[in-house]
Motif scaffolding. Structure first.
Motif, PDB file in Angstrom:
ATOM      1  N   UNK A 175      29.696 -48.863   4.752  1.00  0.00           N
ATOM      2  CA  UNK A 175      28.803 -48.817   5.651  1.00  0.00           C
ATOM      3  C   UNK A 175      27.839 -47.634   5.618  1.00  0.00           C
ATOM      4  N   UNK A 176      26.482 -48.134   6.018  1.00  0.00           N
ATOM      5  CA  UNK A 176      25.489 -46.975   5.820  1.00  0.00           C
ATOM      6  C   UNK A 176      24.769 -46.713   6.962  1.00  0.00           C
ATOM      7  N   UNK A 177      24.638 -45.509   7.552  1.00  0.00           N
ATOM      8  CA  UNK A 177      23.970 -45.114   8.416  1.00  0.00           C
ATOM      9  C   UNK A 177      22.866 -44.237   8.280  1.00  0.00           C
ATOM     10  N   UNK A 178      21.474 -44.878   8.459  1.00  0.00           N
ATOM     11  CA  UNK A 178      20.360 -44.356   7.864  1.00  0.00           C
ATOM     12  C   UNK A 178      19.725 -43.067   8.764  1.00  0.00           C
TER      13      UNK A 178
ATOM     14  N   UNK B  93      20.456 -45.677  21.130  1.00  0.00           N
ATOM     15  CA  UNK B  93      20.055 -46.386  19.957  1.00  0.00           C
ATOM     16  C   UNK B  93      20.970 -46.062  18.857  1.00  0.00           C
ATOM     17  N   UNK B  94      21.237 -44.661  18.767  1.00  0.00           N
ATOM     18  CA  UNK B  94      22.139 -44.381  17.513  1.00  0.00           C
ATOM     19  C   UNK B  94      23.690 -44.778  17.874  1.00  0.00           C
ATOM     20  N   UNK B  95      24.101 -44.968  18.954  1.00  0.00           N
ATOM     21  CA  UNK B  95      25.350 -45.608  19.343  1.00  0.00           C
ATOM     22  C   UNK B  95      25.307 -47.391  18.914  1.00  0.00           C
TER      23      UNK B  95
ATOM     24  N   UNK C  89      32.108 -44.769   4.455  1.00  0.00           N
ATOM     25  CA  UNK C  89      31.018 -44.638   5.244  1.00  0.00           C
ATOM     26  C   UNK C  89      29.949 -43.602   4.686  1.00  0.00           C
ATOM     27  N   UNK C  90      28.600 -43.898   4.415  1.00  0.00           N
ATOM     28  CA  UNK C  90      27.792 -43.006   3.907  1.00  0.00           C
ATOM     29  C   UNK C  90      26.855 -42.880   5.104  1.00  0.00           C
ATOM     30  N   UNK C  91      26.754 -41.576   5.775  1.00  0.00           N
ATOM     31  CA  UNK C  91      26.211 -41.264   6.766  1.00  0.00           C
ATOM     32  C   UNK C  91      24.688 -40.189   6.572  1.00  0.00           C
ATOM     33  N   UNK C  92      23.620 -40.591   6.966  1.00  0.00           N
ATOM     34  CA  UNK C  92      22.628 -39.647   6.743  1.00  0.00           C
ATOM     35  C   UNK C  92      22.133 -39.185   7.931  1.00  0.00           C
TER      36      UNK C  92
END
Length: 711
Positions: free
Chosen positions: A560-563, A618-620, A634-637
């Motif tokens: 799961x990626x959070x840009x 928006x982040x939520x 998870x990879x979170x930036x």
């Protein structure tokens, strides 16, 4: 059916001319704009309740407003106006209160007689009038654009009661104070009230941290101040770091120097006069004027300006070569840093910063903390970074329940005092409730006892005089939960082995990079902007292929990626529910709402256009979308950007409970300490594991600053 004027006269026979004219004027000029009785109640209900001689309650006032609304709807759907009106538009109360004699000839039938006092607060009338006008303007704008098709977002508006004393001082030029006092003001965003009857006092030279939950209006308040929608003396200069610098041929250093308009003007005039003298076109007065210019340049220390600008840029991460690059060569993030550098160099009387640490790495944040501690004028900063606020803020302003509360001291002190205040408030409320119950027991027991009638009456009066205390208004707890992947597989599940990578062969981003992670990993990656942190994350995910070396990922790994730029992944023109339905079709609306609700996007927020949500909201939505498929890694930036502190705490707890691997890039010191067990530093084309964690990394940065002369 009676006209609006008839209804008002029958229900409020003692209504003074000023209020009567105001209300009927609104009904006449704006009646067609009221889409519901609620809007009519909002516009005039509070005023009518205040002037009611027989103490009409909210229900009675609403019933009267319903009758007025029904009257306005007669004849072709609200086209008919009140038949008995006194004015063609609402009276400008500010003109009445500030210029009584000047208006006496214009409005002879409406002004109060000499010695007669109005039964309503004129300031409330002014604010109500401003709110109504803003609402009308927005509705007209929406109607004019409705036919063209694109999404029309609501806009913010502010209304403020006028202070005749401050207005006179401002117009006379006697107001020389640099303190900011904004009293009794309202701020709305569309139909939603963000602040009501609020006060904001900023003492010159203090540094204020503005905190509060996402979506309550912190950013909107800064915009209202910056645009002077809220009245601030004109001699106070304001700078709001909001938009990135436009890209052109101007070098970065020169872009900062140009902020000092006085210096630039003097230098320009000096060049022109010198050229005239050298060309023999002088008139004989150039020498004297040049002497004046040189004296002024010396007075403002113009020769030191380039060095000061260079120090600011260097502190924010611009090396010597970057300072000579043109602004168009920089990315959006670096242009935002440039905007911050320009603001720091300009030294305004009031500096407004909205999440300044979002655009900075840990090194630049540490420098900014130190720089702002010596700031001479006033700062108002919105930030979610507790450590930054503890280092910078002298005062904390808490936005909640449509009001602003100010606390002396840093953020930790604010938390202690707030908790103590809430405990005291709850104790006082509970004690009063017990006292009320004790009195009520006596009243109920002896209500029909003739011998105790006088005592019962005394107790009733005592109850009426008791101030009405309210229970503690506790903010709801933010809860986030990342669903577990449930699968376990042997490490390493994600690995880079001797990887080289570059976008341009002449500039390697990584050489011989070897790293690995498993489902137990809690890794934070830090490093300066441009060192390759986001690039490394994309290589780990397989979005970028190594030039040399191997990427290994377990066949059952689901990432799961959070840009860092998560908003770019969202369709802003549809609602959050529609967003999930398109991305993950086949589920019910209730399931989509439940998923969004798990991240605090519930009720009306779930069906509003995503574009209308705050940055944190928006982040939520992005978190809800990312976790819908139940990843096991998870990879979170930069996941904490735009989140409020309560949500950051909830995110940290959720990651700690999650049974899967986590690699994240962050500059938020507290968040890193809460979540991460390993710290990787990305620099010099490789990644190094720091055994001492964040404390060791912070010490390394301080040593570098001391060597470079920044601390």
């Amino acid at each position: 059916m009676a006209s609006c004027a008839d209804i008002l006269r029958s229900e409020f026979p003692d209504l003074d001319g000023e209020v009567f004219a105001y209300v009927t004027g609104i009904l006449h000029a704006s009646g067609a704009d009221f889409e519901s009785v609620d809007e009519l109640v909002e516009a005039v209900g509070e005023l009518l309740r205040e002037v009611s001689q027989d103490g009409k309650d909210d229900g009675a006032i609403r019933e009267i407003c319903q009758r007025l609304f029904n009257t306005l709807q007669l004849d072709e759907g609200r086209a008919q106006r009140c038949s008995q009106v006194l004015l063609d538009a609402p009276i400008q109360l500010s003109q009445i209160t500030d210029g009584y004699n000047a208006n006496a000839d214009l409005l002879p039938g409406l002004l109060l007689k000499r010695g007669q006092t109005s039964m309503v607060n004129a300031k409330k009338l002014e604010k109500a009038e401003a709110r109504l006008k803003a609402k009308q303007d927005k509705r007209m704008e929406r109607d004019s654009l409705k036919s063209s098709g694109p999404l029309v977002l609501e806009e913010a508006s502010a209304s403020q009661a006028a202070s005749k004393k401050e207005t006179r001082m401002e117009s006379s030029g006697k107001n020389k104070s640099y303190d900011v006092r904004i009293e009794n003001f309202d701020v709305s965003f569309g139909e939603r009230v963000l602040l009501a009857g609020a006060d904001l006092n900023l003492a010159f030279g203090r540094r204020y941290g503005l905190v509060g939950r996402n979506g309550l209006g912190k950013t909107t308040l800064l915009k209202m101040i910056a645009s002077r929608s809220l009245r601030i003396p004109l001699h106070i200069s304001i700078l709001h770091v909001e938009q990135e610098v436009a890209g052109d041929e101007t070098p970065a250093l020169q872009s900062v120097l140009e902020c000092d308009t006085t210096r630039e003007s003097l230098l320009r005039e000096e060049r022109d006069l010198t050229a005239k003298v050298n060309a023999g076109r002088g008139e004989g007065t150039e020498g004297a004027r040049l002497s004046e210019i040189y004296a002024k340049l010396e007075e403002i220390e113009a020769d030191k300006a380039p060095a000061r600008a260079s120090v600011i840029l260097a502190g924010l991460g611009f090396n010597a070569n970057m300072q000579q690059q043109t602004t168009k060569e920089f990315s959006g993030g670096w242009r935002m840093r440039l905007a911050l550098a320009r603001a720091l160099f300009a030294r305004p009387d009031l500096l407004l910063l909205d999440e300044p640490t979002n655009m900075l790495d840990v090194r630049a944040i540490l420098w900014l903390e130190t720089y702002l501690q010596t700031w001479q004028s006033t700062i108002l900063v919105v930030s979610h970074d507790r450590n930054f606020l503890n280092a910078v803020a002298t005062d904390i302003i808490h936005l909640h329940s449509q009001r602003l509360d100010t606390y002396r001291g840093d953020f930790e002190n604010f938390m202690k005092i707030k908790e103590e205040r809430l405990k005291n408030q709850q104790r006082e409320y509970e004690a009063q409730q017990q006292y009320r119950e004790h009195i009520q027991v006596f009243i109920d027991r002896f209500r029909y006892n003739a011998n105790r009638a006088s005592q019962v009456q005394s107790k009733l009066k005592l109850l009426e005089k008791l101030p009405e205390l309210k229970p503690v208004d506790k903010e709801s707890e933010v809860i986030m939960k990342f669903p577990d992947g449930f699968e376990k597989f042997s490490p390493p599940v994600l690995q880079l082995d001797e990887v080289d990578f570059y976008y341009n062969p002449s500039h390697y981003i990584f050489r011989s990079l070897s790293i690995s992670a498993d489902l137990e990993s809690r890794i934070c990656v830090v490093g300066e902007n441009g060192a390759g942190k986001s690039t490394m994350l994309k290589i780990l995910m397989g979005e970028l292929a190594p030039v040399r070396g191997i990427r290994h990922a377990h066949r059952n790994l689901k990432i799961g990626y959070f840009s860092q730029h998560h908003v770019d992944q969202l369709d802003l023109n549809i609602s959050a529910v529609e967003l999930l339905a398109r991305k993950f079709p086949g589920k019910t609306e209730e399931e989509y709402r439940h998923q969004l609700g798990s991240y605090g996007v519930s009720g009306d927020l779930a069906v509003r256009p995503v574009a209308s949500l705050s940055g944190g909201q928006k982040s939520r939505v992005a978190f809800a979308q990312m976790t819908m498929s139940c990843p096991n890694f998870y990879i979170l930036d930069e996941p904490t950007n735009h989140l409020d502190m309560e949500t950051i705490e909830a995110l940290a707890k959720a990651l700690n409970k999650f049974r899967g691997g986590v690699i994240l890039v962050s500059h938020d010191e507290r968040f890193i300490r809460l979540v991460c067990q390993e710290l990787w530093v990305c620099e010099n084309t490789t990644v190094t594991r720091i055994e001492g964690g964040f404390d060791q990394y912070r010490d390394i940065l301080k040593e570098q600053f001391q060597k470079e002369g920044f601390l």
